[in-house]
Design a protein around this motif. Structure first.
Motif, PDB file in Angstrom:
ATOM      1  N   LEU A  67      15.532  -7.349  15.823  1.00  0.00           N
ATOM      2  CA  LEU A  67      16.465  -7.687  16.894  1.00  0.00           C
ATOM      3  C   LEU A  67      17.914  -7.512  16.438  1.00  0.00           C
ATOM      4  O   LEU A  67      18.759  -6.999  17.181  1.00  0.00           O
ATOM      5  N   TYR A 124      15.004 -14.642  23.742  1.00  0.00           N
ATOM      6  CA  TYR A 124      14.325 -13.367  23.541  1.00  0.00           C
ATOM      7  C   TYR A 124      12.830 -13.541  23.273  1.00  0.00           C
ATOM      8  O   TYR A 124      12.086 -12.564  23.178  1.00  0.00           O
ATOM      9  N   TYR A 125      12.371 -14.813  23.176  1.00  0.00           N
ATOM     10  CA  TYR A 125      10.943 -15.073  22.968  1.00  0.00           C
ATOM     11  C   TYR A 125      10.648 -16.504  23.378  1.00  0.00           C
ATOM     12  O   TYR A 125      11.472 -17.393  23.153  1.00  0.00           O
ATOM     13  N   ILE A 245      20.910  -8.038  24.042  1.00  0.00           N
ATOM     14  CA  ILE A 245      19.543  -8.596  24.088  1.00  0.00           C
ATOM     15  C   ILE A 245      18.899  -8.314  25.438  1.00  0.00           C
ATOM     16  O   ILE A 245      17.718  -7.925  25.512  1.00  0.00           O
ATOM     17  N   GLU A 246      19.667  -8.470  26.522  1.00  0.00           N
ATOM     18  CA  GLU A 246      19.112  -8.231  27.857  1.00  0.00           C
ATOM     19  C   GLU A 246      18.661  -6.790  28.018  1.00  0.00           C
ATOM     20  O   GLU A 246      17.599  -6.513  28.603  1.00  0.00           O
ATOM     21  N   LEU A 249      15.401  -6.355  26.361  1.00  0.00           N
ATOM     22  CA  LEU A 249      14.292  -6.979  27.095  1.00  0.00           C
ATOM     23  C   LEU A 249      13.916  -6.199  28.348  1.00  0.00           C
ATOM     24  O   LEU A 249      12.726  -6.094  28.676  1.00  0.00           O
ATOM     25  N   THR A 250      14.929  -5.672  29.048  1.00  0.00           N
ATOM     26  CA  THR A 250      14.641  -5.116  30.375  1.00  0.00           C
ATOM     27  C   THR A 250      15.314  -3.782  30.681  1.00  0.00           C
ATOM     28  O   THR A 250      15.146  -3.268  31.788  1.00  0.00           O
ATOM     29  N   TYR A 254      14.679  -1.098  25.828  1.00  0.00           N
ATOM     30  CA  TYR A 254      13.358  -1.727  25.877  1.00  0.00           C
ATOM     31  C   TYR A 254      12.391  -1.081  24.886  1.00  0.00           C
ATOM     32  O   TYR A 254      11.545  -1.762  24.300  1.00  0.00           O
ATOM     33  N   TYR A 257      12.626  -2.822  21.594  1.00  0.00           N
ATOM     34  CA  TYR A 257      12.033  -4.163  21.667  1.00  0.00           C
ATOM     35  C   TYR A 257      10.506  -4.059  21.700  1.00  0.00           C
ATOM     36  O   TYR A 257       9.811  -4.804  21.010  1.00  0.00           O
ATOM     37  N   LYS A 258       9.987  -3.146  22.494  1.00  0.00           N
ATOM     38  CA  LYS A 258       8.541  -2.943  22.620  1.00  0.00           C
ATOM     39  C   LYS A 258       7.922  -2.589  21.266  1.00  0.00           C
ATOM     40  O   LYS A 258       6.883  -3.132  20.877  1.00  0.00           O
ATOM     41  N   TYR A 261       7.907  -5.672  19.060  1.00  0.00           N
ATOM     42  CA  TYR A 261       6.911  -6.641  19.557  1.00  0.00           C
ATOM     43  C   TYR A 261       5.503  -6.216  19.139  1.00  0.00           C
ATOM     44  O   TYR A 261       4.699  -7.033  18.671  1.00  0.00           O
ATOM     45  N   PRO A 269       4.410  -6.076  25.158  1.00  0.00           N
ATOM     46  CA  PRO A 269       5.025  -6.991  26.138  1.00  0.00           C
ATOM     47  C   PRO A 269       4.999  -6.348  27.531  1.00  0.00           C
ATOM     48  O   PRO A 269       4.893  -5.126  27.649  1.00  0.00           O
TER      49      PRO A 269
END
Length: 278
Positions: A67, A124-125, A245-246, A249-250, A254, A257-258, A261, A269
């Motif tokens: 992150l 974030y989690y 961070i947003e 996540l979206t 992404y 982040y994916k 994860y 996710p």
């Protein structure tokens, strides 16, 4: 005397210039400070997989580490431009308030009392407690454990809330507490315990390392949000970190982040839905 006056005047000018420089830097805020420095400084842990720990080669890895790289990428278009300060959990807030780090990302639970000392980013989690079972064991899932009542023994890491926490999910179960995680899992492996109650993130990480030995009982409880934290009073810096961070996540990041994860939790996710923002 004129020479002395000239020296004093020069010294005063230097002090005034220095104060003006400091005032300008403070006015610019943390975002400009970090950009001018050329690297992000992040406080994190080094002994807590899958969040922050050292791999076999001694390299600092984990979800929080990934992150931080995502945020550095947003700052410099280079995820490598980040310096990590490893710290104990009780140093997470002091190192922010004293300016030792630009931010902390260290599996930090958001609470109202902590929010009086630091500014939290968006979460974030979402952490929680889960039940780890042996694959092919006596009980298939949470429903079977609950139906067995007092016939079930649950191993858990020792703390003052452990018994009450387990009984929120399994009201009649016996609770066996251990002073380290290894012994907790050993109790499950030996049959001394029927299930192990642990953080959901730890359960996912442990199952990823041992895919053919364990299963998730399929029940989670005791929710808590993890977020990064920054020093209070700098809206531009907080807004930037929130934006980074947003988007992980979206939005546009992404994919990063994916990947993180999947690497640390072994599952994918939910993908951001296309269309109206949630």
């Amino acid at each position: 005397m004129p020479a002395i006056s000239k020296v004093l005047s020069t010294g005063a000018a230097v002090v005034a210039l220095s104060l003006a420089f400091i005032a300008t830097a403070e006015a610019d805020g943390k975002l400009q400070e970090v950009l001018a420095r050329g690297k992000l400084i992040v406080g994190t842990g080094s002994t807590n997989p899958p969040w922050g720990f050292q791999d076999k080669g001694g390299k600092l890895v984990g979800f929080d580490i990934d992150l931080a790289h995502i945020i550095a990428k947003g700052l410099f278009n280079d995820p490598a431009k980040v310096e990590f300060v490893t710290q104990s959990s009780d140093a997470r807030i002091p190192n922010i308030t004293t300016g030792q780090v630009d931010m902390t990302c260290q599996a930090m639970t958001v609470t109202a009392p902590r929010a009086q000392q630091v500014a939290f980013t968006i979460p974030y989690y979402r952490e929680g407690v889960a039940l780890l079972l042996k694959k092919g064991g006596k009980y298939a899932d949470h429903a079977a454990l609950k139906a067995a009542g007092a016939g079930v023994t649950v191993s858990v890491l020792q703390n003052v809330y452990a018994e009450d926490m387990v009984h929120q999910a399994l009201p009649d179960a016996k609770v066996d507490q251990f002073d380290n995680v290894g012994l907790m899992y050993q109790a499950l492996n030996s049959g001394r315990a029927d299930a192990a109650a642990t953080d959901a993130s730890s359960l996912r990480w442990f199952m990823k390392q041992n895919p053919d030995r364990y299963v998730d009982a399929g029940y989670g409880w005791n929710p808590q949000n993890y977020a990064c934290a920054v020093k209070q009073g700098d809206a531009d810096w907080l807004n930037f970190v929130n934006t980074a961070i947003e988007q992980a996540l979206t939005g546009v990041d992404y994919g990063d982040y994916k990947t993180a994860y999947e690497t640390w939790f072994g599952v994918t996710p939910p993908a951001p839905a296309i269309g109206f923002p949630r």
